[in-house]
Design a protein around this motif. Structure first.
Motif, PDB file in Angstrom:
ATOM      1  N   HIS A   1      80.572 -38.149 201.099  1.00 56.32           N
ATOM      2  CA  HIS A   1      81.014 -36.959 201.815  1.00 56.32           C
ATOM      3  C   HIS A   1      79.862 -35.989 201.990  1.00 56.32           C
ATOM      4  CE1 HIS A   1      85.065 -38.344 200.925  1.00 56.32           C
ATOM      5  NE2 HIS A   1      84.659 -38.521 199.687  1.00 56.32           N
ATOM      6  N   ARG A   2      79.902 -35.200 203.050  1.00 57.13           N
ATOM      7  CA  ARG A   2      78.968 -34.079 203.202  1.00 57.13           C
ATOM      8  C   ARG A   2      79.561 -32.949 202.384  1.00 57.13           C
ATOM      9  NH1 ARG A   2      76.741 -32.244 208.865  1.00 57.13           N
ATOM     10  NH2 ARG A   2      74.714 -32.803 208.065  1.00 57.13           N
ATOM     11  N   VAL A   3      78.867 -32.538 201.343  1.00 57.16           N
ATOM     12  CA  VAL A   3      79.381 -31.562 200.393  1.00 57.16           C
ATOM     13  C   VAL A   3      78.413 -30.394 200.284  1.00 57.16           C
ATOM     14  CG1 VAL A   3      80.045 -31.169 197.985  1.00 57.16           C
ATOM     15  CG2 VAL A   3      80.561 -33.362 199.083  1.00 57.16           C
ATOM     16  N   ILE A   4      78.972 -29.191 200.306  1.00 59.24           N
ATOM     17  CA  ILE A   4      78.185 -27.969 200.143  1.00 59.24           C
ATOM     18  C   ILE A   4      78.805 -27.174 199.002  1.00 59.24           C
ATOM     19  CG2 ILE A   4      77.535 -25.773 201.196  1.00 59.24           C
ATOM     20  CD1 ILE A   4      77.675 -27.157 203.898  1.00 59.24           C
ATOM     21  N   ALA A   5      77.978 -26.648 198.127  1.00 59.00           N
ATOM     22  CA  ALA A   5      78.455 -25.781 197.050  1.00 59.00           C
ATOM     23  C   ALA A   5      78.428 -24.339 197.535  1.00 59.00           C
ATOM     24  CB  ALA A   5      77.570 -25.947 195.816  1.00 59.00           C
ATOM     25  N   ALA A   6      79.503 -23.613 197.260  1.00 61.75           N
ATOM     26  CA  ALA A   6      79.594 -22.201 197.634  1.00 61.75           C
ATOM     27  C   ALA A   6      79.774 -21.365 196.377  1.00 61.75           C
ATOM     28  CB  ALA A   6      80.780 -21.981 198.567  1.00 61.75           C
ATOM     29  N   ASP A   7      79.126 -20.206 196.378  1.00 59.34           N
ATOM     30  CA  ASP A   7      79.350 -19.236 195.319  1.00 59.34           C
ATOM     31  C   ASP A   7      79.603 -17.890 195.972  1.00 59.34           C
ATOM     32  OD1 ASP A   7      76.844 -18.144 195.981  1.00 59.34           O
ATOM     33  OD2 ASP A   7      75.826 -19.229 194.387  1.00 59.34           O
ATOM     34  N   LEU A   8      79.607 -16.842 195.200  1.00 59.86           N
ATOM     35  CA  LEU A   8      79.966 -15.530 195.740  1.00 59.86           C
ATOM     36  C   LEU A   8      78.997 -15.008 196.794  1.00 59.86           C
ATOM     37  CD1 LEU A   8      81.144 -13.978 192.397  1.00 59.86           C
ATOM     38  CD2 LEU A   8      82.570 -14.446 194.390  1.00 59.86           C
ATOM     39  N   GLY A   9      77.787 -15.511 196.807  1.00 59.93           N
ATOM     40  CA  GLY A   9      76.804 -14.995 197.753  1.00 59.93           C
ATOM     41  C   GLY A   9      76.567 -15.826 198.991  1.00 59.93           C
ATOM     42  N   THR A  10      77.294 -16.923 199.161  1.00 59.20           N
ATOM     43  CA  THR A  10      76.951 -17.839 200.249  1.00 59.20           C
ATOM     44  C   THR A  10      78.009 -17.996 201.340  1.00 59.20           C
ATOM     45  OG1 THR A  10      77.765 -19.717 198.951  1.00 59.20           O
ATOM     46  CG2 THR A  10      75.399 -19.213 198.792  1.00 59.20           C
ATOM     47  N   ALA A  11      79.113 -17.298 201.246  1.00 56.12           N
ATOM     48  CA  ALA A  11      80.218 -17.502 202.196  1.00 56.12           C
ATOM     49  C   ALA A  11      79.785 -17.297 203.645  1.00 56.12           C
ATOM     50  CB  ALA A  11      81.390 -16.583 201.855  1.00 56.12           C
ATOM     51  N   ALA A  12      79.100 -16.207 203.943  1.00 56.82           N
ATOM     52  CA  ALA A  12      78.703 -15.920 205.326  1.00 56.82           C
ATOM     53  C   ALA A  12      77.717 -16.964 205.848  1.00 56.82           C
ATOM     54  CB  ALA A  12      78.102 -14.521 205.431  1.00 56.82           C
ATOM     55  N   ARG A  13      76.763 -17.376 205.026  1.00 60.39           N
ATOM     56  CA  ARG A  13      75.797 -18.401 205.458  1.00 60.39           C
ATOM     57  C   ARG A  13      76.482 -19.728 205.713  1.00 60.39           C
ATOM     58  NH1 ARG A  13      71.746 -17.688 200.854  1.00 60.39           N
ATOM     59  NH2 ARG A  13      72.749 -19.618 200.416  1.00 60.39           N
ATOM     60  N   ILE A  14      77.424 -20.097 204.855  1.00 62.20           N
ATOM     61  CA  ILE A  14      78.144 -21.356 205.030  1.00 62.20           C
ATOM     62  C   ILE A  14      78.975 -21.315 206.304  1.00 62.20           C
ATOM     63  CG2 ILE A  14      80.021 -22.756 204.081  1.00 62.20           C
ATOM     64  CD1 ILE A  14      78.771 -22.173 201.298  1.00 62.20           C
ATOM     65  N   ALA A  15      79.630 -20.203 206.557  1.00 63.01           N
ATOM     66  CA  ALA A  15      80.431 -20.079 207.781  1.00 63.01           C
ATOM     67  C   ALA A  15      79.550 -20.195 209.018  1.00 63.01           C
ATOM     68  CB  ALA A  15      81.187 -18.755 207.771  1.00 63.01           C
ATOM     69  N   ALA A  16      78.398 -19.539 209.011  1.00 68.70           N
ATOM     70  CA  ALA A  16      77.475 -19.629 210.152  1.00 68.70           C
ATOM     71  C   ALA A  16      76.996 -21.064 210.335  1.00 68.70           C
ATOM     72  CB  ALA A  16      76.291 -18.680 209.948  1.00 68.70           C
ATOM     73  N   TRP A  17      76.711 -21.733 209.248  1.00 57.92           N
ATOM     74  CA  TRP A  17      76.287 -23.134 209.295  1.00 57.92           C
ATOM     75  C   TRP A  17      77.394 -24.002 209.901  1.00 57.92           C
ATOM     76  CZ3 TRP A  17      78.294 -27.514 207.042  1.00 57.92           C
ATOM     77  CH2 TRP A  17      77.494 -28.658 207.115  1.00 57.92           C
ATOM     78  N   ALA A  18      78.635 -23.800 209.462  1.00 59.91           N
ATOM     79  CA  ALA A  18      79.755 -24.593 209.977  1.00 59.91           C
ATOM     80  C   ALA A  18      79.966 -24.345 211.469  1.00 59.91           C
ATOM     81  CB  ALA A  18      81.032 -24.278 209.189  1.00 59.91           C
ATOM     82  N   LEU A  19      79.836 -23.110 211.895  1.00 58.86           N
ATOM     83  CA  LEU A  19      79.970 -22.792 213.319  1.00 58.86           C
ATOM     84  C   LEU A  19      78.897 -23.510 214.140  1.00 58.86           C
ATOM     85  CD1 LEU A  19      81.502 -21.171 215.473  1.00 58.86           C
ATOM     86  CD2 LEU A  19      79.859 -19.307 215.074  1.00 58.86           C
ATOM     87  N   ALA A  20      77.679 -23.548 213.624  1.00 58.34           N
ATOM     88  CA  ALA A  20      76.597 -24.264 214.314  1.00 58.34           C
ATOM     89  C   ALA A  20      76.893 -25.760 214.384  1.00 58.34           C
ATOM     90  CB  ALA A  20      75.260 -24.002 213.625  1.00 58.34           C
ATOM     91  N   ARG A  21      77.432 -26.340 213.311  1.00 58.15           N
ATOM     92  CA  ARG A  21      77.778 -27.765 213.326  1.00 58.15           C
ATOM     93  C   ARG A  21      78.899 -28.030 214.324  1.00 58.15           C
ATOM     94  NH1 ARG A  21      74.265 -26.500 210.589  1.00 58.15           N
ATOM     95  NH2 ARG A  21      73.348 -26.794 212.616  1.00 58.15           N
ATOM     96  N   GLN A  22      79.837 -27.100 214.430  1.00 56.21           N
ATOM     97  CA  GLN A  22      80.916 -27.263 215.407  1.00 56.21           C
ATOM     98  C   GLN A  22      80.356 -27.257 216.823  1.00 56.21           C
ATOM     99  OE1 GLN A  22      85.020 -25.730 214.995  1.00 56.21           O
ATOM    100  NE2 GLN A  22      84.379 -24.238 216.545  1.00 56.21           N
ATOM    101  N   ALA A  23      79.412 -26.373 217.095  1.00 55.45           N
ATOM    102  CA  ALA A  23      78.784 -26.323 218.420  1.00 55.45           C
ATOM    103  C   ALA A  23      78.058 -27.635 218.708  1.00 55.45           C
ATOM    104  CB  ALA A  23      77.831 -25.135 218.507  1.00 55.45           C
TER     105      ALA A  23
END
Length: 184
Positions: free
Chosen positions: A53-75
């Protein structure tokens, strides 16, 4: 009886622990493991091979970066990018799984950040996690540092790790979008 994949019609899905991972990972483009604090000396909540699986670890400081990354992958994909968010949880002394409120709140932060960028077709479970995060945002620092996991870390002489975790931009109200998250 609950269907095998009851959240299948949603783009953003949420569950807890190993069972949740196993239920949601198969259909996801990415699995985000929400883990606010380091493990307290017991086996991690997701003891399973992750290489399939493609797995990413998230903590309290990474939510916005992960969301931006996911949006880019969707594009890049040109279609819905399916996201499974798993609150990792912790283990009790006897090895059984334990719900970890801090991981639930991190999962909610990620889901809220995704929705803020338009990836908002979320399951009821994901919506509840996001609503918990947004409703409790002002108390996030206290909730995380007073959690069972944090108290165990402090008792184990690991106060600095708890302090570092609650000094993140998400808690301080200055989350930043940007670079790809670790593990991407």
């Amino acid at each position: 009886m609950i269907p095998v994949d009851p959240q299948h019609k949603y783009q953003v899905r949420f569950d807890v622990g190993l069972v949740g991972f196993q239920a949601l990972a198969g259909q996801a483009d990415v699995v985000i493991l929400a883990d606010a604090l380091p493990p307290t000396g017991y086996a991690p909540g997701i003891p399973t091979p992750l290489t399939a699986h493609r797995v990413i670890a998230a903590d309290l400081g990474t939510a916005a970066r992960i969301a931006a990354w996911a949006l880019a992958r969707q594009a890049e994909k040109g279609d819905r990018f399916l996201v499974a968010v798993i609150a990792v949880g912790e283990r009790r002394n006897d090895g059984t799984a334990r719900f970890a409120v801090e991981d639930f709140l991190v999962a909610g932060a990620v889901i809220d950040a995704l929705a803020g960028l338009g990836i908002d077709h979320v399951s009821p479970e994901a919506a509840a996690a996001a609503a918990s995060f947004t409703g409790l945002r002002q108390a996030l620092r206290h909730l995380v540092s007073a959690s069972e996991t944090a108290l165990a870390l402090v008792a184990d002489g690991r106060q600095a790790e708890v302090t570092a975790a609650v000094q993140t931009p998400a808690i301080l109200g200055a989350a930043h979008a940007g670079a790809a998250p670790a593990g991407a």
